[in-house]
Motif scaffolding. Sequence first.
Motif, PDB file in Angstrom:
ATOM      1  N   ASP A 113      65.406  58.260  16.681  1.00 49.91           N
ATOM      2  CA  ASP A 113      65.254  58.471  18.115  1.00 49.91           C
ATOM      3  C   ASP A 113      63.788  58.394  18.531  1.00 49.91           C
ATOM      4  N   ARG A 121      70.030  48.009  18.558  1.00 45.16           N
ATOM      5  CA  ARG A 121      71.482  48.150  18.441  1.00 45.16           C
ATOM      6  C   ARG A 121      72.027  47.554  17.146  1.00 45.16           C
ATOM      7  N   ARG A 143      71.154  55.755  19.042  1.00 42.45           N
ATOM      8  CA  ARG A 143      71.036  54.350  19.397  1.00 42.45           C
ATOM      9  C   ARG A 143      72.426  53.721  19.254  1.00 42.45           C
TER      10      ARG A 143
END
Length: 316
Positions: A113, A121, A143
């Motif tokens: 994070d 992604r 994510r």
Amino acid sequence: MATVTLTGPQVRAAVSMPDAIDAVRAALLDLDGGLFEQPTRTVLGAGRFLVMAAHHRPTGSTIVKSLSLNFDRAPAVVGAVTWTDTRHTDQLVADAASITALRTGAIVGVATDLLAPAEARRMVLIGAGGQAADQVRAVHAVRPLRTLTVVNRDLDKAKHLIAALNAELGGISETTAVGSGPAAEEALADAEIVCCATSTATPLFTADMLPERVHVNAIGAYRPDMRELPSELLADATVLVDQREAALEESGEILHAIAAGLVGESDLVELGAALRTGVPQPRRRTVFKAVGIAVQDWAIARLLAAKTLPGWEEAR
């Protein structure tokens, strides 16, 4: 005086991954703020037995974790985490394997994070053992993934993990299981996030297999004779660790890179400090290397104590 005992499934039912990530993040900030006493981990039997402890001054609480490790059995981790505090006579004893996997995933979630690009992604996971699923759960929590590739020498094991994660998580549009070789190299070349969760003694890939911009987590190697990452990657990346002292004693990757003159001790940034003040001079490649520290176990045990011990309330 009562002793509450929790099995692995009970631990899982009580603590979600997002809650675990928040708890570990808060604990790391407390560690950076000097609110913990945390002795160096005791390693016995050539790394087959570990004993860890942490004391949190504000709550007067302490955990002790003892476990055995054997990667030729399932589960590889067997042991217990014991929670006590100075205000109550009740104690908690919980399954160490589930807490270890959960908190290891959670710290990877915290690091990802902080360090991975907000739009990342595409993830490659190397390893399909007991720690693997929580790596995906944690990254997916911070994510949301579109693409997941699991790389493992035992392809059937990788496929089984993929099937279980698809059933549990959903929302990942493309999932693939591959063995080592060209397919793994192709996946790495397109990865935005790479997680390594193996017990290897030699690096899993070379630095030139990775894209110019990537975030890498490595949690499998916890002894000086184990190494998942190449030294050249550490030399070309911003390197964060769970705790500098622990990494300098136990991380084969860090020790090898320092011995080769590619990384200095001052190059290592503790995750708690980075959470508090930001990442100094981040490069396009970032690495988070964890060997595991007791405050992570304390963070999960605190959540369990709050839910299961009668009358326990956190004092902050």
